[in-house]
Design a protein around this motif. Structure first.
Motif: not given
Length: 321
Positions: A239-253
Motif C-alpha cells: 500500500d503506497r499510502s501506508g504509514i511508517y515512522i520515519d524519525q523518532a527522537w527523545v527530548g529532555r523535559g
C-alpha cells in the motif's frame, strides 16, 4: 349482658349522665352505626382559617396545584431554570429585541487578526520577489512537501529518563505504525505503555488531519512493489499510502522533586526526570521515491579505475629534485 361503667359515673345523677358529653363518647360510635343517619357520609367541613398571620400569609403564597414536571425538564427551583433552551424565536422577534444589526468594524479586530501589518507586507513582498526571480519554479523541498504527506507529533512529558526511553525510540524507527504499536503493546518496559498511547494518538491525528493511510478507500493503493531500504534490507510494499515512522527522537523535559528518607533522620533530595518522545510519520510513497532515487544514482555512477588512462611521457632516469 352488662356494661362496664365506672362506679364514679354511676354515682352521678341521671341528668348529669344525659347532659354530659364525656359519658356518651364511648357509646357514640356504637350508636351511630345503628342509626339511619350513620349510614350516610357527612360532608367534610372546610378547614378553619388559621389564626396565625404567618401561616395565613404562607398559605396565600403557596400554589394550590403543583405544576407538572416534564421528563427531561428542569424544576422551578433549579438554578439553571433561566438557562433552559426554549423554542427558537423567529427572525421578527430577534429583530425586535436586538434592534438594528450591528456591522463589524475590521479596524477593531485588526489587533487580533493582523497584529503586525508592516512585517506582514514585508514578508509578502519578499515572497513575490522570490517567485518572480525563480519564474514560479519550486525548489525540490517544496515539491516534496506539496506532493507527499507527513505528520509530526510530540508526546506529553513521560516520567522516565532519556536513557530508558531512547531504546524504545530506536526500536520503532523505520517500522510501520501498526508494527510499532504491536511492539509497544508486548514490550516489558514500563514506559512502553505511554509510548503506545502516543503512537495511537499520532496515527489517528495523521489520518484525520493529513488524510494519510486512506489509499484503500480513495483507490490510490497502488500495486505491490519491492524496495530496498537505507540499511540494505528488502521490503515488499503493498500500500503506497501506508504509514511508517520515519524519525523518532527523545527530548529532555523538566525535573520533578521527591524526598528519600534515610537513616539517622537524613533526607536526600531526588530529581525525577521527565522526557518526551517525538515522531515523524510518512507514507510508503516516500520510501518508494527514495528507493528509485538510489537506483538512479547507482546507475549514473561511473566505473572506478585505479589510474587514469593516459600515455606516460617525460620520463627521466633520475629524480628531478
Amino acid at each position: 349482658m352488662s356494661l362496664r361503667i365506672p362506679t364514679r359515673r354511676l354515682a352521678q345523677p341521671a341528668v348529669a349522665l344525659s347532659s354530659s358529653p364525656s359519658l356518651l363518647t364511648p357509646f357514640t360510635p356504637f350508636l351511630q352505626r345503628r342509626t339511619i343517619f350513620g349510614l350516610f357520609k357527612r360532608e367534610k367541613t372546610p378547614n378553619a382559617v388559621p389564626e396565625n398571620p404567618i401561616t395565613a400569609e404562607f398559605l396565600k403564597r403557596k400554589p394550590r396545584e403543583a405544576p407538572a414536571i416534564i421528563r427531561g425538564d428542569l424544576s422551578s427551583s433549579s438554578i439553571f431554570e433561566t438557562d433552559e433552551a426554549g423554542p427558537k424565536p423567529s427572525a421578527e422577534d430577534v429583530a425586535a429585541i436586538s434592534g438594528p444589526r450591528m456591522i463589524r468594524d475590521p479596524s477593531i479586530m485588526a489587533a487580533a487578526l493582523d497584529p503586525d501589518p508592516k512585517n506582514r507586507q514585508r514578508w509578502e513582498r519578499k515572497m513575490v520577489i522570490r517567485d518572480v526571480q525563480k519564474r514560479g519554479r519550486l525548489t525540490r523541498t517544496l515539491q516534496i512537501k506539496r506532493t507527499e504527506r507527513e505528520s509530526a507529533s510530540k508526546s506529553h512529558f513521560i516520567k522516565t529518563s532519556i536513557k530508558k526511553l531512547g531504546p524504545l525510540a530506536r526500536q520503532i524507527t523505520g517500522k510501520s505504525i501498526e508494527d510499532a504499536i504491536v511492539q509497544m503493546r508486548y514490550s516489558k518496559k514500563k514506559a512502553a505503555k505511554s509510548v503506545l498511547a502516543h503512537l495511537e494518538h499520532a496515527r489517528n491525528e495523521a489520518v484525520v488531519r493529513r488524510g494519510m493511510g486512506l489509499g484503500e478507500l480513495n483507490g490510490t493503493k497502488g500495486a505491490k512493489t519491492e524496495i530496498e531500504l537505507k540499511d540494505g534490507k528488502r521490503k515488499l510494499v503493498t500500500d503506497r499510502s501506508g504509514i511508517y515512522i520515519d524519525q523518532a527522537w527523545v527530548g529532555r523535559g523538566p525535573y520533578g522533586k521527591d524526598y528519600d528518607f534515610r537513616a539517622r533522620g537524613q533526607v536526600n533530595l531526588l530529581r525525577l526526570p521527565y522526557t518526551s518522545i517525538s515522531v515523524i510519520l510518512k507514507e510508503e510513497a516516500t520510501r518508494i521515491r527514495e528507493h528509485e532515487e538510489r537506483q538512479q544514482k547507482r546507475a549514473r555512477r561511473k566505473l572506478w579505475t585505479p589510474l587514469p588512462n593516459r600515455p606516460i611521457t617525460a620520463q627521466r632516469q633520475y629524480y628531478s629534485w
